[in-house]
Design a protein around this motif. Structure first.
Motif, short mmCIF file in Angstrom:
data_model
loop_
_atom_site.label_atom_id
_atom_site.label_comp_id
_atom_site.label_asym_id
_atom_site.label_seq_id
_atom_site.Cartn_x
_atom_site.Cartn_y
_atom_site.Cartn_z
N ALA A 46 -53.47 28.71 58.87
CA ALA A 46 -53.18 27.28 58.85
C ALA A 46 -53.43 26.59 60.19
CB ALA A 46 -51.74 27.05 58.41
N SER A 47 -53.66 27.37 61.24
CA SER A 47 -53.95 26.75 62.54
C SER A 47 -55.42 26.36 62.68
CB SER A 47 -53.56 27.70 63.68
OG SER A 47 -54.43 28.82 63.72
N LYS A 48 -56.26 26.78 61.72
CA LYS A 48 -57.69 26.45 61.77
C LYS A 48 -57.98 25.19 60.95
CE LYS A 48 -59.48 31.12 62.42
NZ LYS A 48 -60.46 32.11 61.92
N ASN A 49 -58.68 24.24 61.57
CA ASN A 49 -59.08 23.02 60.87
C ASN A 49 -60.14 23.35 59.82
OD1 ASN A 49 -57.36 21.41 62.41
ND2 ASN A 49 -58.89 21.19 64.02
N VAL A 50 -60.34 22.42 58.90
CA VAL A 50 -61.21 22.65 57.75
C VAL A 50 -62.27 21.56 57.64
CG1 VAL A 50 -61.26 22.78 55.21
CG2 VAL A 50 -59.42 23.90 56.48
N PHE A 51 -63.48 21.97 57.31
CA PHE A 51 -64.59 21.06 57.03
C PHE A 51 -65.00 21.30 55.58
CE2 PHE A 51 -69.04 19.79 56.85
CZ PHE A 51 -69.08 18.64 57.64
N VAL A 52 -64.95 20.26 54.76
CA VAL A 52 -65.28 20.38 53.33
C VAL A 52 -66.63 19.72 53.07
CG1 VAL A 52 -64.56 19.80 50.97
CG2 VAL A 52 -62.83 20.33 52.70
N SER A 53 -67.53 20.44 52.44
CA SER A 53 -68.84 19.88 52.12
C SER A 53 -68.80 19.12 50.80
CB SER A 53 -69.91 20.98 52.05
OG SER A 53 -69.69 21.80 50.91
N VAL A 54 -69.76 18.25 50.61
CA VAL A 54 -69.87 17.47 49.38
C VAL A 54 -70.79 18.21 48.41
CG1 VAL A 54 -70.59 15.27 48.37
CG2 VAL A 54 -69.49 15.31 50.61
N SER A 55 -70.28 18.44 47.21
CA SER A 55 -71.02 19.15 46.17
C SER A 55 -72.01 18.20 45.49
CB SER A 55 -70.03 19.67 45.13
OG SER A 55 -70.68 20.18 43.99
N PRO A 56 -73.09 18.74 44.93
CA PRO A 56 -73.90 17.91 44.03
C PRO A 56 -73.02 17.44 42.86
CG PRO A 56 -75.07 19.93 44.57
CD PRO A 56 -73.67 20.08 45.11
N ASP A 57 -73.35 16.29 42.29
CA ASP A 57 -72.56 15.74 41.18
C ASP A 57 -72.57 16.68 39.98
OD1 ASP A 57 -71.80 13.42 42.51
OD2 ASP A 57 -73.58 12.33 41.87
N GLY A 58 -71.46 16.64 39.24
CA GLY A 58 -71.31 17.46 38.05
C GLY A 58 -72.21 16.99 36.92
N GLN A 59 -72.54 17.93 36.04
CA GLN A 59 -73.41 17.64 34.91
C GLN A 59 -72.90 18.33 33.66
OE1 GLN A 59 -77.18 18.98 37.05
NE2 GLN A 59 -77.93 17.35 35.70
N TYR A 60 -73.29 17.75 32.52
CA TYR A 60 -73.13 18.40 31.24
C TYR A 60 -74.41 18.10 30.47
CZ TYR A 60 -71.66 19.60 26.56
OH TYR A 60 -71.59 20.16 25.31
N GLY A 61 -75.17 19.14 30.19
CA GLY A 61 -76.47 18.94 29.56
C GLY A 61 -77.34 18.10 30.48
N SER A 62 -77.91 17.03 29.95
CA SER A 62 -78.78 16.18 30.77
C SER A 62 -78.01 15.02 31.41
CB SER A 62 -79.91 15.62 29.90
OG SER A 62 -79.37 14.83 28.86
#
Length: 191
Positions: A46-62
């Protein structure tokens, strides 16, 4: 006698409807550690800071659901912010792992968290009976070594019987919260 038989049949039908209805009124969540037995026993620091990346947008079929990648990144950041002092969201969906690691190091983060949406399905469950679904992975990388320290596959399905339209955002939030708690060794009472 015939009236009694009809009443009993109605009572049995009502009882079955209530029991099945209650069973179908809850969302289900599945989490599976994917980094192996040794890594799954590692508790994040918990003493380590966090960097969160942005995922590609979700999909269902096309169909692509615009903005879901950023939404999942923000929900992931919110979950980690309960355990660490600083969380930053950055990087784009097209960023390579090396680019994300460099950005995380530049931000002074000890962990790079990579959420990845594998399935995003919004359904009109309230009238169709077809549940909304979300599947994604969460990978935690130590920025100093570049090694994967924790990872998990997360899946959620909404209730089949509901009076409101279940939102995949809410399904994602619940399972992300539960998994991040597990990463830090906190037992989540909602599990």
């Amino acid at each position: 006698m015939k009236a009694l038989a009809i009443r009993l049949a109605l009572l049995a039908t009502f009882t079955c409807t209530v029991v099945l209805g209650l069973a179908a009124c809850t969302a289900s969540y599945k989490q599976r550690e994917t980094a192996g037995l040794e890594a799954s026993s590692v508790r994040l620091d918990a003493s380590k800071n966090v960097f969160v990346s942005v995922s590609p947008d979700g999909q269902y079929g096309s169909k692509t659901y615009p903005g879901t990648g950023r939404t999942v990144a923000q929900k992931t950041a919110a979950a980690f912010s309960r355990y660490v002092r600083r969380v930053e969201v950055g990087g784009g969906p097209a960023s390579s792992r090396d680019e994300l690691l460099a950005a995380a190091r530049n931000a002074g983060a000890g962990y790079l968290v990579i959420p990845s949406i594998t399935h995003w399905e919004q359904r009109a469950t309230e009238w169709s009976g077809i549940p909304s679904r979300v599947s994604m992975s969460l990978t935690v990388v130590d920025t100093q070594t570049g090694a994967e320290v924790r990872s998990a596959m997360l899946e959620s399905r909404s209730a089949v019987m509901t009076m409101i339209r279940p939102n995949p955002d809410n399904l994602a939030q619940e399972m992300i919260d539960q998994q991040v708690s597990a990463f830090y060794g906190v037992q989540n009472l909602n599990q």
